[in-house]
Enzyme design. Structure first.
Site, mmCIF file in Angstrom:
data_model
loop_
_atom_site.group_PDB
_atom_site.id
_atom_site.type_symbol
_atom_site.label_atom_id
_atom_site.label_comp_id
_atom_site.label_asym_id
_atom_site.label_seq_id
_atom_site.Cartn_x
_atom_site.Cartn_y
_atom_site.Cartn_z
ATOM 1 N N LYS A 34 0.850 -1.195 0.000
ATOM 2 C CA LYS A 34 0.000 0.000 0.000
ATOM 3 C C LYS A 34 0.880 1.237 0.000
ATOM 4 O O LYS A 34 1.760 1.395 0.853
ATOM 5 C CB LYS A 34 -0.902 0.028 1.242
ATOM 6 C CG LYS A 34 -1.776 1.284 1.332
ATOM 7 C CD LYS A 34 -2.642 1.278 2.570
ATOM 8 C CE LYS A 34 -1.922 1.716 3.817
ATOM 9 N NZ LYS A 34 -1.610 3.186 3.818
ATOM 10 N N ASP A 61 -3.422 4.252 -1.961
ATOM 11 C CA ASP A 61 -4.342 4.655 -0.894
ATOM 12 C C ASP A 61 -4.297 6.168 -0.684
ATOM 13 O O ASP A 61 -3.734 6.653 0.299
ATOM 14 C CB ASP A 61 -3.960 3.900 0.386
ATOM 15 C CG ASP A 61 -4.816 4.265 1.582
ATOM 16 O OD1 ASP A 61 -6.004 4.583 1.385
ATOM 17 O OD2 ASP A 61 -4.296 4.222 2.711
ATOM 18 N N LEU A 62 -4.905 6.918 -1.613
ATOM 19 C CA LEU A 62 -4.893 8.383 -1.528
ATOM 20 C C LEU A 62 -6.245 8.946 -1.107
ATOM 21 O O LEU A 62 -6.376 10.147 -0.885
ATOM 22 C CB LEU A 62 -4.445 8.989 -2.864
ATOM 23 C CG LEU A 62 -3.057 8.554 -3.354
ATOM 24 C CD1 LEU A 62 -2.678 9.292 -4.637
ATOM 25 C CD2 LEU A 62 -1.991 8.780 -2.280
ATOM 26 N N LYS A 63 -7.261 8.120 -1.032
ATOM 27 C CA LYS A 63 -8.577 8.504 -0.484
ATOM 28 C C LYS A 63 -9.118 9.808 -1.083
ATOM 29 O O LYS A 63 -9.408 10.772 -0.374
ATOM 30 C CB LYS A 63 -8.502 8.629 1.042
ATOM 31 C CG LYS A 63 -8.094 7.359 1.767
ATOM 32 C CD LYS A 63 -8.117 7.582 3.284
ATOM 33 C CE LYS A 63 -7.733 6.342 4.062
ATOM 34 N NZ LYS A 63 -6.281 6.038 3.956
ATOM 35 N N ASP A 66 -13.654 14.813 -3.267
ATOM 36 C CA ASP A 66 -13.854 16.146 -3.816
ATOM 37 C C ASP A 66 -15.136 16.117 -4.658
ATOM 38 O O ASP A 66 -15.862 15.115 -4.645
ATOM 39 C CB ASP A 66 -12.644 16.555 -4.665
ATOM 40 C CG ASP A 66 -12.366 18.051 -4.611
ATOM 41 O OD1 ASP A 66 -13.321 18.832 -4.876
ATOM 42 O OD2 ASP A 66 -11.235 18.453 -4.308
ATOM 43 N N THR A 120 -10.833 3.290 10.583
ATOM 44 C CA THR A 120 -10.740 2.404 11.749
ATOM 45 C C THR A 120 -10.226 3.112 13.000
ATOM 46 O O THR A 120 -10.224 2.529 14.084
ATOM 47 C CB THR A 120 -9.828 1.200 11.447
ATOM 48 O OG1 THR A 120 -8.569 1.665 10.969
ATOM 49 C CG2 THR A 120 -10.473 0.282 10.416
ATOM 50 N N ARG A 182 -4.467 -6.826 13.472
ATOM 51 C CA ARG A 182 -3.348 -6.905 14.400
ATOM 52 C C ARG A 182 -3.209 -8.331 14.942
ATOM 53 O O ARG A 182 -4.142 -8.831 15.577
ATOM 54 C CB ARG A 182 -3.554 -5.942 15.585
ATOM 55 C CG ARG A 182 -3.421 -4.466 15.246
ATOM 56 C CD ARG A 182 -1.969 -4.100 14.984
ATOM 57 N NE ARG A 182 -1.797 -2.671 14.775
ATOM 58 C CZ ARG A 182 -1.954 -2.051 13.609
ATOM 59 N NH1 ARG A 182 -2.310 -2.741 12.545
ATOM 60 N NH2 ARG A 182 -1.742 -0.751 13.505
ATOM 61 N N ARG A 212 2.461 -1.591 10.900
ATOM 62 C CA ARG A 212 3.471 -1.654 11.956
ATOM 63 C C ARG A 212 3.797 -3.043 12.497
ATOM 64 O O ARG A 212 4.958 -3.288 12.846
ATOM 65 C CB ARG A 212 3.066 -0.694 13.089
ATOM 66 C CG ARG A 212 3.348 0.761 12.720
ATOM 67 C CD ARG A 212 2.645 1.745 13.627
ATOM 68 N NE ARG A 212 1.213 1.808 13.339
ATOM 69 C CZ ARG A 212 0.403 2.756 13.814
ATOM 70 N NH1 ARG A 212 0.889 3.685 14.615
ATOM 71 N NH2 ARG A 212 -0.874 2.758 13.506
#
Length: 236
Positions: A34, A61-63, A66, A120, A182, A212
């Protein structure tokens, strides 16, 4: 779908050199990455070219969020970058999403156009306050997922906790891309609605976005293999 393609590692780094270090370390253990706002902007888009050069699959993943025309033009740009998936915000509305879905299918039918439902990082209290709604997180995510499906998009970014219900309403072919994953041995950090990789796949998640727990691990390859083992166990 290949089990290996279900794991998407998030390259949330401040520099391209940092990202390259991880990708080189992971090697063949990971095939999908990503590229989010931080990495895309800090690398001036070069991260996409770098990953394409290695034959990796990319979730951009630039979301985008507009007015319909602006978001559609941005989506056309994304689809032309040889990425397998990119996203917009479902909050942009049906007109926006319908325009994006139609234009992207015209120029790059293999590219998946998906929409973000509820981030999230939101808690129930924050959703109620920020969106001024009586809907809880799951109800709001379901509302936006249905709108996304009806607009012709390919799937949604959602919490693993909403994936099964979204599949029931939108169908098995409608893809669920889930951050907030996770392993039990990893810290939750700023994610509030989390689930283990095995449980997430069993709950209807098609793709797991993991950052992470892998990128900050002492041994990233071992961490990625442990996550992949859970995915494979869930699919067995």
């Amino acid at each position: 779908m290949n089990a290996k393609d279900r794991l998407i590692v998030a390259l949330d780094y401040p520099t391209l050199e940092d990202a390259k270090g991880l990708v080189e370390t992971l090697g063949d253990a990971v095939s999908v990455y990503k590229v989010g706002l931080e990495m895309f902007l800090n690398s001036k888009g070069e991260a996409v070219n770098y990953l394409n050069g290695l034959g990796k699959k990319i979730f951009l993943d630039l979301k985008f969020h507009d007015i319909p025309n602006t978001t559609t033009m941005a989506s056309i740009f994304a689809a032309k970058q040889d990425v397998f998936m990119f996203n917009v915000h479902a909050g942009g509305g049906r007109t926006m999403m319908k325009s994006v879905a139609e234009r992207v299918k015209e120029i790059s039918p293999e590219t998946m156009a998906i929409a973000v439902t509820v981030l999230t990082s939101f808690s129930e209290e924050e959703v109620s306050e920020h969106f001024a709604t009586e809907l809880n997180i799951k109800e709001l995510a379901m509302h936006w997922a249905k709108a996304t499906k009806e607009s012709g998009m390919d799937g949604v970014v959602c919490s693993p906790w909403e994936a099964a219900s979204i599949k029931e309403v939108c169908g098995e072919s409608f893809k669920t891309i889930c951050p907030g994953v996770r392993p039990q041995w990893a810290a939750a950090n700023d994610q509030k609605r989390i689930m283990t990789p095995k449980k997430a796949i069993e709950s209807g998640c098609d793709f797991l976005v993991v950052g992470r727990p892998i990128t900050k691990a002492e041994n990233p390859v071992e961490a990625a293999n442990l996550v992949m083992a859970e995915i494979q166990e869930a699919l067995a």
